[in-house]
Enzyme design. Structure first.
Site, mmCIF file in Angstrom:
data_model
loop_
_atom_site.group_PDB
_atom_site.id
_atom_site.type_symbol
_atom_site.label_atom_id
_atom_site.label_comp_id
_atom_site.label_asym_id
_atom_site.label_seq_id
_atom_site.Cartn_x
_atom_site.Cartn_y
_atom_site.Cartn_z
ATOM 1 N N ARG A 1 -16.283 11.910 -33.244
ATOM 2 C CA ARG A 1 -15.645 13.054 -32.585
ATOM 3 C C ARG A 1 -16.197 14.305 -33.262
ATOM 4 N NH1 ARG A 1 -13.070 11.460 -27.749
ATOM 5 N NH2 ARG A 1 -15.290 11.530 -27.528
ATOM 6 N N PHE B 1 -9.597 18.701 -24.776
ATOM 7 C CA PHE B 1 -10.002 17.303 -24.907
ATOM 8 C C PHE B 1 -11.286 17.158 -24.077
ATOM 9 C CE2 PHE B 1 -10.121 12.818 -23.681
ATOM 10 C CZ PHE B 1 -10.237 12.294 -24.952
ATOM 11 N N THR B 2 -12.133 16.183 -24.412
ATOM 12 C CA THR B 2 -13.455 16.085 -23.761
ATOM 13 C C THR B 2 -13.345 16.110 -22.230
ATOM 14 O OG1 THR B 2 -13.324 13.683 -23.994
ATOM 15 C CG2 THR B 2 -14.618 14.865 -25.650
ATOM 16 N N PHE C 1 -21.806 11.443 -25.284
ATOM 17 C CA PHE C 1 -21.373 10.493 -26.322
ATOM 18 C C PHE C 1 -21.127 9.103 -25.783
ATOM 19 C CE2 PHE C 1 -16.878 10.327 -25.155
ATOM 20 C CZ PHE C 1 -16.685 11.525 -24.487
ATOM 21 N N ASP D 1 -0.198 18.219 -21.410
ATOM 22 C CA ASP D 1 -0.876 16.931 -21.490
ATOM 23 C C ASP D 1 -0.052 16.043 -22.418
ATOM 24 O OD1 ASP D 1 -2.432 14.736 -22.182
ATOM 25 O OD2 ASP D 1 -4.309 15.844 -22.228
ATOM 26 N N LYS E 1 -1.893 5.494 -23.468
ATOM 27 C CA LYS E 1 -1.544 5.702 -24.889
ATOM 28 C C LYS E 1 -0.045 5.464 -25.102
ATOM 29 C CE LYS E 1 -5.505 8.664 -25.769
ATOM 30 N NZ LYS E 1 -6.023 8.581 -27.137
ATOM 31 N N TYR F 1 0.842 -1.198 0.000
ATOM 32 C CA TYR F 1 0.000 0.000 0.000
ATOM 33 C C TYR F 1 0.878 1.250 0.000
ATOM 34 C CZ TYR F 1 -3.909 3.060 0.929
ATOM 35 O OH TYR F 1 -4.858 4.034 0.815
HETATM 36 N N1 F0G Z 1 -5.872 13.821 -22.552
HETATM 37 C C1 F0G Z 1 -5.866 13.344 -23.805
HETATM 38 C C2 F0G Z 1 -5.142 14.099 -24.872
HETATM 39 C C3 F0G Z 1 -6.531 12.155 -24.103
HETATM 40 O O1 F0G Z 1 -6.515 11.706 -25.357
HETATM 41 C C4 F0G Z 1 -7.203 11.465 -23.070
HETATM 42 C C5 F0G Z 1 -7.929 10.243 -23.351
HETATM 43 C C6 F0G Z 1 -7.184 11.996 -21.771
HETATM 44 C C7 F0G Z 1 -6.501 13.185 -21.559
HETATM 45 C C8 F0G Z 1 -7.887 11.315 -20.638
HETATM 46 O O2 F0G Z 1 -7.144 10.221 -20.252
HETATM 47 O O3 F0G Z 1 -8.686 8.292 -20.723
HETATM 48 O O4 F0G Z 1 -6.654 8.013 -19.283
HETATM 49 O O5 F0G Z 1 -8.605 9.287 -18.468
HETATM 50 N N2 F0G Z 1 -8.204 9.851 -24.512
HETATM 51 C C9 F0G Z 1 -8.901 8.636 -24.842
HETATM 52 C C10 F0G Z 1 -9.214 8.590 -26.317
HETATM 53 C C11 F0G Z 1 -10.091 8.344 -23.996
HETATM 54 O O6 F0G Z 1 -9.920 7.658 -26.717
HETATM 55 O O7 F0G Z 1 -8.723 9.412 -27.096
HETATM 56 P P1 F0G Z 1 -7.818 8.876 -19.656
#
Ligand code: F0G
Length: 481
Positions: free
Chosen positions: A388, A131-132, A454, A222, A265, A79
């Protein structure tokens, strides 16, 4: 990596051997029609048993290396004080140049902590593009996102090598308008996801840093797609043609106050990371880490994934790894472009992006052309892509649709997962779909969640076009594939 054949043709080539495989199957066209109807025409709601090639995302779906898997076996489950964490911290210092780091369960957890610590209601966050999830966390903290991309960044047909650049004069104007004290931070997203995986240049990052530093605004990076942005800098920015990926990454990080990333990624694991050289930032973030994520040495990740992340960080600096997906995407985009299928150019990292407004010009944005295209592609191929566009953009406070800047269907290429024949198949079915594009109709919501709609929203076709498209497909290919 790319290789030149004796006829002069350039092929992307896999610099790895496949040691473990997972069987896939291609459901017949009739089953695909049932499956997309069960999924409410939302590719997120398909089950993978109904998917042939899963190009929804490159997040958490990359093939791991033998070294990553073996590192998982020596994970130190504790832990607190796990040796696995210290091995990750060594890799972070070596590859990224940061003294302090904390694991988090994934990228959006890092965004949550950053929003919690840095954003006051009424603040502004500057970005090259949102980003979303990054925007959702700014909004939830009461802040406002301001996107400062350069003119031309949203042009889908382009030869601009750095559409991810942030416009420095817009940065200056935003500081004048809002006051530096109301700007929580400036966020630079590597290989900018929502505009088609487009990178920024080192020159631009250096300029953003200089401007941010002059107003004491923290630069947050990021780095979810950091190795691909480094690869594009090497390929597209003359001053870096002879630099290694590792050298480019270290220079990028030298301009950064706080790095965060989704480890799903570039590093090929399931987790996330925050890193900095500033103890004051580390301490403020650490306060909230145990509340939302976990103790400082695991932060919600399994120690196995922490070990694999340490290896993944080092491996992403390998030329073959950093270039692998990008070279496949370039091949994919160029084959489609040659055939006249509308794609985003230049090819970016992460995915091949179809431009739905040019692919389906008969559909207005109000009937969600990118969502319709993703559903239609599934019907024609069993390939799962991701919308997207406007579906991925939530309604405004008055309940009106906010039309997205771009309507894209994204075919992501998880690293080392698919082979060139998979790409050839996708190109072929996309050409067929483009030839039958007039059969594709629009979509409307039947169930619509208020936030990040989405993911779970359900839609229905306007008219019975799913059936019409399936019939046309069966007339050409039979029911088999
Ligand atoms: N920033 C970027 C540029 C991303 O592409 C993502 C996730 C995140 C932050 C969030 O990270 O998913 O680990 O919580 N992108 C995924 C995609 C979901 O399908 O492009 P996460």
């Amino acid at each position: 990596m790319k290789i030149t054949l004796s006829n002069g043709k350039v092929l992307p080539i896999e610099m790895h051997k496949i040691k473990i495989v997972q069987k896939t199957s291609l459901p017949p066209a009739s089953r695909r029609l049932e499956a997309i109807e069960e999924a409410g025409y939302n590719t997120f709601l398909l089950r993978t048993k109904d998917v042939f090639l899963d190009m929804l995302t490159d997040s958490g779906t990359n093939a791991m290396s033998d070294n990553q898997l073996s590192a998982m076996m020596v994970a130190d489950d504790a832990y607190a004080g796990s040796e696995s964490f210290y091995r990750l911290a060594d890799a972070v210092r070596e590859v990224l140049g940061f003294r302090y780091c904390m694991p988090v369960h994934q990228g959006r957890a890092a965004e949550h902590l950053l929003a919690k610590v840095f954003i006051k209601p009424g603040d502004v966050v500057l970005m090259n593009y949102h980003f979303t999830t990054s925007k959702a966390h700014v909004d939830l903290a009461g802040g406002k996102v301001l996107e400062l991309f350069e003119d031309g960044a949203l042009q889908t047909v382009s030869v601009n090598p750095f559409k991810g650049n942030l416009d420095i004069s817009k940065f200056e104007a935003a500081v004048k308008q809002y006051g530096a004290e109301h700007i929580s931070f400036v966020r630079m997203e590597a290989t900018t996801n929502l505009i088609g995986g487009q990178p920024f240049s080192m020159k631009n990052l250096r300029e953003v840093k200089a401007m941010a530093a002059s107003y004491h605004i923290p630069l947050v990076f990021d780095g979810s797609l950091i190795s691909e942005n480094a690869y594009f800098i090497q390929q597209r920015e003359a001053a870096y043609a002879n630099s290694s990926i590792q050298e480019i990454i270290l220079e990028m990080m030298s301009y950064v106050d706080i790095l965060y990333l989704s480890g799903r990624k570039s590093t090929g694991v399931r987790g996330g990371l925050i890193a900095t050289n500033e103890k004051k930032y580390y301490d403020r973030l650490l306060e909230w880490l145990p509340v939302y994520e976990g103790f400082a040495t695991y932060g919600g990740m399994s120690t196995k994934e922490i070990e694999a992340m340490a290896v993944g960080l080092r491996e992403m600096t390998d030329q073959a790894v950093a270039s692998g997906a990008a070279d496949f995407i370039k091949y994919f985009v160029e084959r489609l472009d040659e055939a006249g299928v509308p794609v985003i150019t230049p090819a970016g990292g992460l995915a091949c992006h179809l431009d739905a407004m040019r692919f389906l010009p008969h559909l207005p944005q109000s009937v969600y052309p990118a969502g319709a295209l993703a559903a239609a592609l599934y019907l024609a191929s069993g390939i799962r892509s991701m919308e997207r566009g406007t579906i991925s953009t939530d309604r405004d406070a008055q309940g009106n649709d906010v039309m997205a800047d771009l309507e894209l269907a994204r075919l992501a290429l998880p690293r080392r997962l698919y082979t060139l024949s998979h790409i050839e198949y996708a190109v072929d079915r996309l050409k067929w779909l483009y030839d039958h594009r007039e059969l594709v109709g629009g979509l409307r919501f039947v169930e619509e969640p208020p936030v990040l709609r989405f993911f779970f929203g359900r839609l229905a076709p306007i008219g019975d076009w799913g059936m019409a498209l399936t019939r046309a497909f069966q007339a050409d290919f039979g029911n088999e594939c």
